[in-house]
Design a protein around this motif. Structure first.
Motif, PDB file in Angstrom:
ATOM      1  N   THR A 122      66.686  35.705  80.840  1.00  0.00           N
ATOM      2  CA  THR A 122      66.666  37.161  80.647  1.00  0.00           C
ATOM      3  C   THR A 122      65.368  37.642  80.008  1.00  0.00           C
ATOM      4  OG1 THR A 122      67.870  36.861  78.555  1.00  0.00           O
ATOM      5  CG2 THR A 122      69.173  37.340  80.516  1.00  0.00           C
ATOM      6  N   LEU A 123      64.849  36.874  79.048  1.00  0.00           N
ATOM      7  CA  LEU A 123      63.588  37.276  78.435  1.00  0.00           C
ATOM      8  C   LEU A 123      62.438  37.187  79.425  1.00  0.00           C
ATOM      9  CD1 LEU A 123      63.860  35.665  74.892  1.00  0.00           C
ATOM     10  CD2 LEU A 123      63.988  38.089  75.468  1.00  0.00           C
ATOM     11  N   TRP A 124      62.443  36.163  80.282  1.00  0.00           N
ATOM     12  CA  TRP A 124      61.396  36.062  81.303  1.00  0.00           C
ATOM     13  C   TRP A 124      61.487  37.240  82.277  1.00  0.00           C
ATOM     14  CZ3 TRP A 124      63.022  34.859  86.485  1.00  0.00           C
ATOM     15  CH2 TRP A 124      61.981  34.913  87.403  1.00  0.00           C
ATOM     16  N   TRP A 125      62.673  37.569  82.715  1.00  0.00           N
ATOM     17  CA  TRP A 125      62.831  38.652  83.683  1.00  0.00           C
ATOM     18  C   TRP A 125      62.464  39.996  83.050  1.00  0.00           C
ATOM     19  CZ3 TRP A 125      62.921  38.182  88.659  1.00  0.00           C
ATOM     20  CH2 TRP A 125      63.361  39.228  89.472  1.00  0.00           C
ATOM     21  N   TRP A 126      62.809  40.143  81.756  1.00  0.00           N
ATOM     22  CA  TRP A 126      62.405  41.363  81.058  1.00  0.00           C
ATOM     23  C   TRP A 126      60.879  41.461  80.996  1.00  0.00           C
ATOM     24  CZ3 TRP A 126      59.438  41.944  76.652  1.00  0.00           C
ATOM     25  CH2 TRP A 126      59.394  43.236  76.109  1.00  0.00           C
ATOM     26  N   GLY A 127      60.217  40.368  80.583  1.00  0.00           N
ATOM     27  CA  GLY A 127      58.763  40.383  80.490  1.00  0.00           C
ATOM     28  C   GLY A 127      58.080  40.612  81.828  1.00  0.00           C
ATOM     29  N   ARG A 128      58.714  40.149  82.886  1.00  0.00           N
ATOM     30  CA  ARG A 128      58.139  40.281  84.222  1.00  0.00           C
ATOM     31  C   ARG A 128      58.018  41.747  84.645  1.00  0.00           C
ATOM     32  NH1 ARG A 128      60.176  39.662  89.768  1.00  0.00           N
ATOM     33  NH2 ARG A 128      58.832  38.280  90.980  1.00  0.00           N
ATOM     34  N   HIS A 129      58.863  42.595  84.055  1.00  0.00           N
ATOM     35  CA  HIS A 129      58.899  43.999  84.465  1.00  0.00           C
ATOM     36  C   HIS A 129      58.240  44.928  83.443  1.00  0.00           C
ATOM     37  CE1 HIS A 129      61.926  42.261  87.111  1.00  0.00           C
ATOM     38  NE2 HIS A 129      61.779  43.316  87.881  1.00  0.00           N
ATOM     39  N   GLN A 130      57.508  44.379  82.463  1.00  0.00           N
ATOM     40  CA  GLN A 130      56.876  45.219  81.454  1.00  0.00           C
ATOM     41  C   GLN A 130      55.426  45.523  81.837  1.00  0.00           C
ATOM     42  OE1 GLN A 130      59.015  46.421  79.149  1.00  0.00           O
ATOM     43  NE2 GLN A 130      60.351  45.170  80.428  1.00  0.00           N
ATOM     44  N   PRO A 131      54.938  46.708  81.449  1.00  0.00           N
ATOM     45  CA  PRO A 131      53.519  47.023  81.699  1.00  0.00           C
ATOM     46  C   PRO A 131      52.614  46.106  80.891  1.00  0.00           C
ATOM     47  CG  PRO A 131      54.553  48.698  80.294  1.00  0.00           C
ATOM     48  CD  PRO A 131      55.660  47.815  80.792  1.00  0.00           C
ATOM     49  N   ARG A 132      51.452  45.778  81.446  1.00  0.00           N
ATOM     50  CA  ARG A 132      50.517  44.853  80.806  1.00  0.00           C
ATOM     51  C   ARG A 132      49.265  45.605  80.355  1.00  0.00           C
ATOM     52  NH1 ARG A 132      52.294  39.390  82.169  1.00  0.00           N
ATOM     53  NH2 ARG A 132      54.351  39.732  83.069  1.00  0.00           N
ATOM     54  N   THR A 133      48.662  45.074  79.312  1.00  0.00           N
ATOM     55  CA  THR A 133      47.417  45.661  78.817  1.00  0.00           C
ATOM     56  C   THR A 133      46.185  45.001  79.416  1.00  0.00           C
ATOM     57  OG1 THR A 133      47.283  44.133  76.935  1.00  0.00           O
ATOM     58  CG2 THR A 133      48.541  46.174  76.625  1.00  0.00           C
ATOM     59  N   GLY A 134      46.367  43.911  80.129  1.00  0.00           N
ATOM     60  CA  GLY A 134      45.237  43.149  80.634  1.00  0.00           C
ATOM     61  C   GLY A 134      44.880  41.976  79.759  1.00  0.00           C
ATOM     62  N   ASP A 135      45.483  41.902  78.584  1.00  0.00           N
ATOM     63  CA  ASP A 135      45.268  40.786  77.673  1.00  0.00           C
ATOM     64  C   ASP A 135      46.592  40.032  77.553  1.00  0.00           C
ATOM     65  OD1 ASP A 135      44.760  38.999  75.675  1.00  0.00           O
ATOM     66  OD2 ASP A 135      43.945  40.456  74.261  1.00  0.00           O
ATOM     67  N   PRO A 136      46.814  39.000  78.372  1.00  0.00           N
ATOM     68  CA  PRO A 136      48.115  38.309  78.363  1.00  0.00           C
ATOM     69  C   PRO A 136      48.493  37.765  76.992  1.00  0.00           C
ATOM     70  CG  PRO A 136      46.821  37.645  80.261  1.00  0.00           C
ATOM     71  CD  PRO A 136      45.917  38.444  79.389  1.00  0.00           C
ATOM     72  N   ALA A 137      47.515  37.195  76.260  1.00  0.00           N
ATOM     73  CA  ALA A 137      47.832  36.616  74.951  1.00  0.00           C
ATOM     74  C   ALA A 137      48.372  37.688  74.005  1.00  0.00           C
ATOM     75  CB  ALA A 137      46.593  35.957  74.360  1.00  0.00           C
ATOM     76  N   ARG A 138      47.752  38.859  74.020  1.00  0.00           N
ATOM     77  CA  ARG A 138      48.205  39.955  73.165  1.00  0.00           C
ATOM     78  C   ARG A 138      49.586  40.446  73.582  1.00  0.00           C
ATOM     79  NH1 ARG A 138      45.404  45.958  72.847  1.00  0.00           N
ATOM     80  NH2 ARG A 138      46.987  46.919  71.497  1.00  0.00           N
TER      81      ARG A 138
END
Length: 778
Positions: A122-138
């Motif tokens: 569930t956490l992976w699927w949630w993260g998959r659908h979140q907007p990104r800033t371009g900095d994956p580590a952040r």
């Protein structure tokens, strides 16, 4: 997202099926939070993205806290970081309420031994659908801080269908894989795969596994390809025994190609799946792991779950306090139980040395905290003390801080003991609650700790528990009878008076328990029941239909007339009550006894639905054979009368079909159960058809009445209003109903059951559904 143009047809279909399944499972988990934890659901902030995804991840996080034996306070701290301003709300009460309901929901993803894997999903699927800033580590660092958990990064888990590319392969079927092989090998493989025997064997293998895959189409596809590879290898072994040396050499090439397919195509995909998907796929294979889930499913359904009081960190629950006092009086200091789906051991500390050891205990002993005795050694004289034999006051060098251990005698004929041990080994740890009984009788918690079981010990204990359970109850569905026997013999002292509802079909919110079996549990109307003279006619007709001396045509005619009389009376009564003062709905608890209690329960509930009633399975060990009916009195009574007749026909018909049609080697109980499902589906379709015919006739009579002024409302509107009233009455009694899982079966008797159900015609127009649209799921 993966570029679909680079993938073959199988990979594209696999990915689409996987995404559809994940979305459906996310919705299922979100429904759990919305229903079982509505306060938390409403508090989820908008900045977490789509509420459905956030809800699924939240309920999985809370379930994993329970699996790890975390305190409610730790869960609350996680929720406060997740919900800005959460400290202003009663998160403690909300967390206790949700944790008390997880096991009763019947959702396997929330069981303790599955929780960690589903949290990852569930956490992976949630993260998959979140907007990104371009900095994956952040991004991942911020998400981790918010959820108090690692968010799986996109990788193999995001696109498992592309995993074979590491070996220069693509996701294909065995037939497609062999297409690039030399012609003799390719032609041979295609001939074997297309043979009727192979096709039938693959279908049977997939059907047996499908019921454990929770509707995952992509996992079903993998299971089908695995079955094809298995059948190719089985055919090769059979031919190699009788072939010449040249033939055996050629067949060895076939075997090597099958192994390459499994190693280079299928296994990389399986390895790249999430942990919960791999567990579902592996657990669907016939064997010990799958059976452990079957037995634990029945065991948790039978348990009376603790209420919210049991999830208090500051003090033991009222039930634990009562048991501690009672056992202290009997000289007992240790006992076991199950809280939610986590095995718990309680111990009353009685000496300074025990207190010191309990406070110093690390939870990670060098040997398993549970030391199992399986009846070969008599340890009953030693009792079940956590510390007995570890302290020697005469020896000044004795260790005051040993790791506590539990010597447990698990009887091989005790279903409760075996299931409790299986739950412990499945999870890999046990929760220890150290209690102190003060001089004034007050009971307080000294310490709660999670004690791990050694992996090797857990495997050994699991094998032993499964072997003993398989001998005691070969069919897991029969386990409840053995658990009830344990209770009757005094081995299970669990309190049956807690207000928590059972699992399947019942809301986990502690709904009121129904009244005595076979008696109405709420107000009853005095009008609307079947008149004695009509009831006598109906019962006489049904007795004639049940008579084995009657011909098939006579039995059909008797049943047709009985059903017609009841359907006509029910509609007439509804129209009369609409003109006069309505009688109002009633409810009644009906006890459905073995044999085949689950199928009988299904027959009654489906008949009731066809007769415009509603039904609930209260669940729990004390009410596992009950059906709670809701409807108008005449409809409820008609449902019972018809059920009594069809029950006898179903038992007789199953025995007859077993003798005449069961394939050689197929399990009798599996065949009968699948036959019964087909029979139930067919006869209830006919009951619905009879009701529809009676309604249509009443509407026609109403429309063509001559010389009489039409008064009142239409038949359709009256019946619709009555259905709405019944639904509202049920919702008032059971405000939080859980979803029942689809009905699935292993035997091959389903279609014969439908054929025999047609012979047991119950009147009205014949309605035969399109068999091509029928699924092997009830």
């Amino acid at each position: 997202m993966t570029d679909g143009r680079a993938d073959g047809r199988s990979a594209v279909e696999f990915r689409q099926a996987r995404e559809e399944w994940i979305e459906s499972r996310i919705q299922d988990l979100a429904d759990v939070l919305e229903t079982a934890g509505p306060d938390l659901y409403e508090l989820l902030p908008a900045d977490l993205g789509e509420r459905r995804l956030a809800a699924a991840a939240t309920v999985a996080r809370v379930a994993n806290d329970e699996a790890r034996a975390h305190s409610v306070a730790e869960t609350v701290r996680m929720l406060e970081r997740l919900i800005p301003g959460g400290h202003r709300h009663d998160l403690t009460g909300a967390a206790r309420a949700l944790r008390s309901r997880l096991a009763t929901w019947g959702e396997q993803a929330l069981w303790s031994w599955n929780a960690a894997a589903w949290e990852e999903m569930t956490l992976w699927w949630w993260g998959r659908h979140q907007p990104r800033t371009g900095d994956p580590a952040r991004d991942f660092a911020e998400w981790r801080l918010r959820w108090s958990a690692d968010i799986p990064r996109n990788g193999d888990i995001d696109k498992p269908e592309q995993a074979p590319r590491r070996h220069g392969r693509t996701l294909v079927t065995p037939a497609e894989f062999f297409a690039s092989e030399p012609e003799p090998l390719r032609l041979l493989a295609h001939a074997v795969l297309r043979s009727p025997r192979t096709v039938a064997a693959v279908e049977d293998a997939v059907l047996l596994r499908e019921e454990h895959l929770q509707g995952a189409g992509h996992l079903r596809w993998l299971a089908e390809q695995q079955a094809c590879a298995d059948q190719l290898e089985a055919w090769r072994r059979a031919q190699q025994e009788i072939g010449s040396e040249a033939t055996r050499a050629f067949l060895a090439e076939l075997s090597e190609t099958v192994k390459r397919y499994a190693t280079l195509v299928l296994q990389p995909v399986v390895d790249a799946l999430s942990a919960c998907e791999r567990a579902l796929l592996d657990g669907s294979r016939p064997g010990a792991h799958r059976n452990s889930v079957d037995y634990l499913d029945m065991f948790l359904d039978w348990q009376v779950q603790s209420d919210e009081d049991a999830w208090r960190d500051e003090a033991p629950s009222a039930d634990v306090v009562r048991q501690a006092r009672e056992r202290r009086e009997r000289g007992e200091t240790t006992w076991q139980g199950v809280r939610g789906s986590v095995p718990v051991w309680y111990h009353i500390v009685t000496s300074p040395q025990e207190k010191a050891a309990a406070l110093a205990y690390s939870g990670r002993p060098s040997a398993s905290v549970v030391r199992v005795r399986t009846g070969d050694e008599d340890v009953t004289a030693r009792g079940l003390s956590l510390f007995e034999g570890l302290f020697d006051e005469a020896d000044e060098s004795a260790d005051w801080y040993p790791d506590p251990g539990i010597d447990v005698l698990y009887e091989p004929d005790s279903a409760f003991d075996l299931c409790a041990l299986l739950a412990l080994t499945q999870l890999g740890h046990v929760r220890l609650e150290f209690l102190m009984v003060l001089s004034d009788g007050t009971v307080r918690t000294l310490r709660s700790v999670r004690a791990h079981v050694g992996e090797d010990d857990a495997k050994a204990y699991r094998r032993w528990a499964l072997a003993a359970l398989a001998e005691l109850a070969p069919d897991p569905e029969d386990l409840a009878d053995f658990l009830a026997r344990d209770e009757e013999e005094g081995r299970d002292e669990a309190d049956e008076t807690t207000g928590s509802a059972g699992t399947k079909g019942t809301g986990p919110g502690g709904t009121p328990s129904p009244g005595p079996a076979g008696a109405p549990s709420a107000r009853r109307a005095t009008n609307g029941a079947l008149p004695p003279e009509l009831l006598g006619k109906v019962r006489a007709l049904l007795r004639k239909a049940e008579d084995q001396a009657a011909t098939e045509e006579e039995a059909r005619a008797f049943l047709a007339k009985a059903t017609e009389l009841m359907a006509k009376y029910g509609i007439e009564q509804a129209m009369l009550e609409d003109l006069d003062r309505p009688a109002g709905p009633v409810d009644k608890v009906v006890e459905v006894l073995p044999p085949y209690a689950k199928e009988m329960r299904r027959l009654l509930s489906w008949i009731a639905e066809a007769m415009r009633c509603r039904s609930v399975y209260p669940g729990g060990k004390a009410r596992r054979h009950q059906v709670h009916l809701f409807g108008f009195e005449g409809d409820v009574q008609a449902s019972e009368v018809l059920f009594a007749s069809l029950r006898l026909q179903m038992l007789d018909g199953a025995d007859r079909a077993d003798r005449l049609y069961r394939p050689a080697g197929e399990d009798t109980r599996a065949y009968k159960r699948s036959w019964m499902l087909g029979f139930i589906r067919e006869v209830t379709d006919r009951v619905k058809a009879a009701q529809e015919a009676a309604r249509a006739a009443a509407e026609h009579e109403q429309e063509t009445a001559e010389g009489a002024e039409r008064t009142g409302r239409s038949v359709a509107l009256v019946l619709a209003d009555r259905s709405t009233v019944v639904a509202a009455y049920l919702s008032d009694r059971y405000p939080k109903l859980g979803k029942t899982r689809p009905t699935k079966f292993k035997g091959t008797g389903y279609w014969q059951g439908r054929v025999d159900g047609r012979r047991a015609d119950i009147g009205g127009s014949t309605f035969v559904p399109d068999t091509h649209a029928e699924q092997l799921v009830g």
